[in-house]
Enzyme design. Structure first.
Site, PDB file in Angstrom:
ATOM      1  N   GLU A  60       0.812  -1.229   0.000  1.00 59.85           N
ATOM      2  CA  GLU A  60       0.000   0.000   0.000  1.00 59.85           C
ATOM      3  C   GLU A  60       0.841   1.273   0.000  1.00 59.85           C
ATOM      4  OE1 GLU A  60      -0.828  -2.694   1.653  1.00 59.85           O
ATOM      5  OE2 GLU A  60      -2.843  -3.119   0.899  1.00 59.85           O
ATOM      6  N   HIS A 129      -9.564  -5.317  10.085  1.00 59.00           N
ATOM      7  CA  HIS A 129     -10.261  -5.235   8.801  1.00 59.00           C
ATOM      8  C   HIS A 129     -11.687  -4.719   8.961  1.00 59.00           C
ATOM      9  CE1 HIS A 129      -7.021  -8.134   8.197  1.00 59.00           C
ATOM     10  NE2 HIS A 129      -7.078  -7.868   6.897  1.00 59.00           N
TER      11      HIS A 129
END
Lengths: 326, 440
Positions: A60, A129
Site C-alpha cells: 500500500e 479489517h
C-alpha cells in the site's frame, strides 16, 4: 433513474469518467480479472486494458505513493485499497505528501488523487479489517473525506471526487455494497461536497448518521414517530468539508442534537459536530448534545460481539429520548 | 438586504445594556466601522461601531432604553426596503411562541408531559438554577421569571417544555402594565385583566387596588432613578456579598511616622495609599488564607496577588486591579496603580482591568473618616478599609506624645479565616507600615 447496487453505482461512475478522460487510471489489489473483491471494477480490465487497470502487489505505501506522484504530474489516479484499514500503511503518502504538496509548493502542484476503499463492520473481519478511519483523516488539513451511504450518493460523490483537483479519501462501506437504490442515469450527475443530505424532516430532534447509521437512524425515527416524536434525520455525506451551517440551522429549529456513527465515540466525527454546534448554537440547545458511537474496544471477530460493540437502533432511540428528557 | 443591529455582549457577565445616544439619526447613512451609538454596560460606557454599511432605517431601542443582549435595537439597509420582519416586537414573539408551543405539544407524549408541573415552585436562596440555554432564551423572550419554574429535564433542569407550560399559566399583561406592576410590587396574579383574552392592562392594576391607592396615578411626580448599569451591578454584588459571606471585622491603629518619612525620602513619588496597599500585598503573601476564594472543591489559596483598589467615580465606584502585584517593587506598584486610577476616572478601563482581583483596599481617608467598615467584594476573602491619617495623642513610655495615626479596618469572611489569623494579618500590615523600610 436505474436501480443498482452501491458497488455497481461506483463501478459505473468509474467507467463513465474513464471513457471521458484518458488521464484517469485505477490501481489496486485484485482489481483486474477478479474485478475487485467487492466487484467495484468488474469487467473494467476488458474495456480499459492493463495500462489503465493496474494490478499491484500487496504494498500500500508504494502504490499510494505512486498515485501521489502520478497525480502531481497531471494524471488522475483512483487508488483502490482493498480495506480502508490498510491506509495506515500509506499514511505518510496520504497525510504528509498528498495533503500538503499543493500548499507547500505554493500552489504550483495539484494532486487530483482519489484513494477509495471499504471499511466497517458486517463480515466479522475482526480488528484489523473492520475499522472506521474517517476521524483520523479529518484531523489533518488538505484531505477531503467523503462517506457515501446510498448508491446515489456513492455515484454523485465519486464523480465529484474524481473531478476534484485535490486529494480525496473516498470511504465506502463493505456492508452497503449489496444495497440497492435509484441512481440518476445522467452521466453528469454529481453531488457537490459540503452539502448534507436532509434525509427526513422533523421538528423535535436533529439526528445525524452516516453509512449504516443513515438507515438505522431512519429506523429509529420510525419507532420514535409512533411515540409522537418527530426526528429530523441528516446525513453529512462529506466530513471534510462539513456542512455545519445546515446542521446548525436544523439544531436551531429542534434544540436537540444526537449524532450516531459506527466509528468509536471518542473523538469520532460526532464529537466535532457536537462541539461546533455548541459553539454556534449554544443558546438554542435545550439539552447537551448526545454522541453515540462504538465502544472503545477493538472490533471483535465474532459477529455477535461485533454488534455488541457498535450502536444498535435501540441505542439511538434511547439517545434521542435522553436528549428530550423522556 | 436589511440587517439588524443588536445589543452587543461586551463582557462575560453582561446581560443587558443601556442605549445612551444614537450617533447616527434615522434615515442617515452609516459606513461599517463608523461610530453608530453609545451604550452603557454594567461598568463601562462604550461607543459601538457599525458592522455594516447602509442607511439607518429604524431605531427600535431609543436613548435610555435598557435592552437585553442580542435583542434587535435598530435596522440598517437600503431606503424603501421592507423591514417589517424586524419590527414585529411583541406580536412576532407571540407567533413564535405559538409555533413552538404547537411543536412541543405534538412532540411530548401526554403521559410524559404530565410529569412537568406547571405550579410555581420556591427555590432556596442562592440555589443554583439549572436551565437549558434554549429554555432560558425563551423565558427571557417571554419576560418570564424562570426562578419559580419547576424543571423536568435531567437533574431537574428547566427545559423548553417547562417554560412553555409556565407561560400558559402566567398572567398575560401589556408591557406597560408589567413595568408598572414591577415598580409598584403588584402581583399580577391578583389582577383581573380586561384586555383581549384577559390580558392585564395598566387600568386593571388601578382597579385591582383598594381605592385611595396613591400609586400609578402619579408616577410622573416621583423622581425615579433607574437601577441600571453600574448601580445595578453594585447593588447585586453587595447584596450577594452580604448573603453569602460570614462577614465580620477588626480595627487596628497604625502609627504613620515612619511611613511619612519614607514618603518624604522618596520625594512623594508614591502616595500614602500606595504604601498602605503595598503593605497589604506583602502581608497577603505572608497570609495566603486572606488571598483566597471558596470554590466547589474547597478553599483556593491563590498563588498570585491581584490587588483591587476602589476608586470613586461619578456614578458609583469601580475597582481597578493591579495584576501580579506580589511581583512588583513599591515604585512599580505605585506607577501601575496610578495609571489604573486615571483610566478609571476617565471611564477607559477595559473589563480585564477591573476583574480578577484577589483582595481589595478601599480608602476614604480623604473624606475625613476616622474608620469605616467595607463590604467584601465577592468572591474575595477580605477588604481593607483605610481611614484618614490624623495627629493623635499617644502614650509613649508614660508621656503623651503627638503622632500621625491611621486606623485600618479589615472585613473578612469568617468561613475562610478565623479571628486570630485575621488579627495577625492586620498586625502584619501594621508592622510593615510602622517599619516601611521592609517594603523597599
Amino acid at each position: 433513474m436505474s436501480k443498482k447496487t452501491y458497488a455497481i453505482a461506483i463501478r459505473d461512475v468509474l467507467r463513465e469518467e474513464m471513457r471521458k478522460d484518458p488521464d484517469i487510471f485505477v490501481m489496486g489489489e485484485d482489481i483486474g480479472v477478479q474485478g475487485g473483491i467487492f466487484g467495484c471494477t468488474r469487467d473494467m480490465l476488458k474495456e480499459f486494458g492493463e495500462k489503465r487497470i493496474i494490478q499491484t502487489p500487496i504494498s500500500e505505501n508504494s502504490f499510494v505513493g505512486l498515485g501521489v506522484g502520478a497525480a502531481s504530474v497531471g494524471l488522475r489516479p483512483v487508488i483502490e485499497l482493498m480495506y480502508m484499514d490498510f491506509i495506515y500503511l500509506a499514511m505518510d503518502q496520504v497525510l504528509n505528501q498528498a495533503a500538503k504538496m499543493r500548499y507547500m509548493f505554493g500552489g504550483k502542484v495539484k494532486v487530483p488523487l482519489v484513494v477509495r476503499g471499504q471499511q466497517g463492520i458486517g463480515r466479522g473481519n475482526a480488528g484489523q479489517h473492520s475499522q472506521s478511519v474517517e476521524a483520523l483523516l479529518m484531523n489533518i488539513p488538505g484531505i477531503k473525506v467523503v462517506c457515501p451511504s446510498t448508491p446515489a450518493d456513492a455515484a454523485g460523490l465519486l464523480r465529484t471526487a474524481i473531478r476534484d483537483d485535490n486529494p480525496v479519501v473516498f470511504i465506502e462501506h463493505k456492508a452497503l455494497y449489496s444495497t440497492k437504490g435509484e441512481v440518476p442515469d445522467d452521466p453528469e450527475f454529481a453531488i457537490p461536497f459540503g452539502k448534507a443530505n436532509l434525509v427526513r424532516e422533523g421538528k423535535d430532534v436533529t439526528l445525524l448518521g452516516n453509512f449504516l447509521y443513515h438507515g438505522k437512524a431512519l429506523e429509529a425515527a420510525d419507532i420514535l414517530e409512533k411515540e409522537g416524536i418527530s426526528v429530523e434525520v441528516m446525513d453529512p455525506r462529506t466530513l471534510v468539508p462539513l456542512d455545519i451551517d445546515s446542521i446548525v440551522a436544523s439544531v436551531k429549529k429542534t434544540g436537540h442534537l444526537v449524532t450516531v456513527h459506527e466509528a468509536h465515540r471518542t473523538m469520532g466525527w460526532g464529537t466535532e459536530v457536537a462541539a461546533a454546534v455548541t459553539e454556534k448554537a449554544f443558546g438554542y440547545l435545550d439539552a447537551p448534545p448526545v454522541r453515540i458511537g462504538a465502544k472503545m474496544c477493538t472490533l471483535p471477530f465474532n459477529l455477535g460481539l461485533e454488534n455488541a460493540v457498535v450502536p444498535q437502533v435501540e441505542d439511538i432511540v434511547a439517545g434521542v429520548k435522553q436528549s428530550l428528557s423522556l | 438586504m436589511a440587517q439588524k443591529v443588536i445589543m452587543p455582549k461586551q463582557g462575560l457577565q453582561m446581560t443587558e445594556g443601556t442605549i445612551l445616544e444614537w450617533l447616527i439619526k434615522e434615515g442617515q447613512e452609516v459606513k461599517a466601522g463608523e461610530p453608530l451609538f453609545e451604550m452603557e454596560t454594567d461598568k463601562l460606557t462604550i461607543t459601538i461601531d457599525a458592522d455594516v454599511s447602509g442607511t439607518l432605517l429604524k431605531i427600535i431601542a431609543g436613548e435610555g432604553a435598557v435592552v437585553p443582549i442580542t435583542e434587535t435595537i435598530a435596522v440598517v439597509g437600503t431606503p424603501g426596503e421592507n423591514i417589517s420582519e424586524f419590527l414585529t416586537g411583541e406580536s412576532s414573539c407571540q407567533t413564535e411562541t405559538k409555533a413552538t408551543e404547537e411543536a412541543n405539544t405534538e412532540a411530548v407524549p401526554k403521559s410524559v408531559s404530565a410529569e412537568s408541573t406547571s405550579a410555581p415552585i420556591v427555590r432556596k436562596e442562592g440555589e443554583r438554577i439549572l436551565i437549558s440555554p434554549r429554555a432560558k432564551k425563551l423565558a427571557e423572550e417571554l419576560g418570564l421569571d424562570y426562578s419559580t419554574i419547576a424543571g423536568s429535564g435531567a437533574e431537574g433542569m428547566i427545559i423548553e417544555r417547562d417554560v412553555v407550560k409556565a407561560k400558559d399559566t402566567a398572567p398575560k399583561a401589556t408591557p406597560l402594565a408589567k413595568k408598572v406592576a414591577e415598580i409598584e410590587g403588584v402581583d399580577l396574579k391578583s389582577v383581573t385583566g380586561t384586555g383581549a383574552r384577559g390580558k392585564i392592562r395598566r387600568g386593571d392594576l388601578e382597579a385591582s387596588q383598594s381605592k385611595g391607592a396613591a400609586f400609578i396615578t402619579s408616577p410622573a411626580e416621583r423622581k425615579i432613578v433607574p437601577m441600571r448599569g453600574m448601580r445595578k451591578v453594585i447593588a447585586e454584588r453587595m447584596k450577594q456579598s452580604q448573603n453569602e459571606n460570614a462577614q465580620t471585622s477588626h480595627t487596628i491603629s497604625v502609627r504613620m511616622d515612619e511611613a511619612k518619612r519614607v514618603r518624604e525620602a522618596l520625594e512623594k513619588a508614591v502616595g500614602f495609599n500606595d504604601i498602605v496597599s503595598f503593605a497589604v500585598v506583602r502581608a497577603l503573601t505572608d497570609f495566603p488564607a486572606m488571598n483566597s476564594q471558596i470554590v466547589p472543591e474547597g478553599i483556593w489559596e491563590k498563588e498570585f496577588v491581584n490587588l483591587g483598589i476602589a476608586v470613586a467615580v461619578d456614578d458609583g465606584l469601580i475597582v481597578p486591579v493591579v495584576k501580579d502585584a506580589d511581583l512588583m517593587s513599591l515604585r512599580e506598584f505605585s506607577a501601575a496603580a496610578k495609571e489604573l486610577a486615571g483610566k478609571a476616572r476617565d471611564g477607559k478601563l477595559t473589563s480585564d482591568e477591573y476583574s480578577g482581583g484577589t483582595f481589595t483596599v478601599s480608602n476614604l481617608g480623604m473624606f475625613g473618616l476616622d474608620s469605616f467598615v467595607a463590604i467584601i467584594n465577592p468572591p474575595e476573602a477580605g477588604i481593607l478599609a483605610v481611614g484618614k491619617i490624623e495627629d493623635t495623642p499617644v502614650a509613649v513610655n508614660g508621656a503623651v506624645e503627638i503622632h500621625p495615626v491611621m486606623k485600618l479596618t479589615l472585613s473578612y469572611d469568617h468561613r475562610i479565616v478565623d479571628g486570630a489569623p485575621a488579627a495577625q494579618f492586620l498586625a502584619k500590615i501594621k508592622e510593615y507600615l510602622e517599619n516601611p523600610y521592609k517594603l523597599l
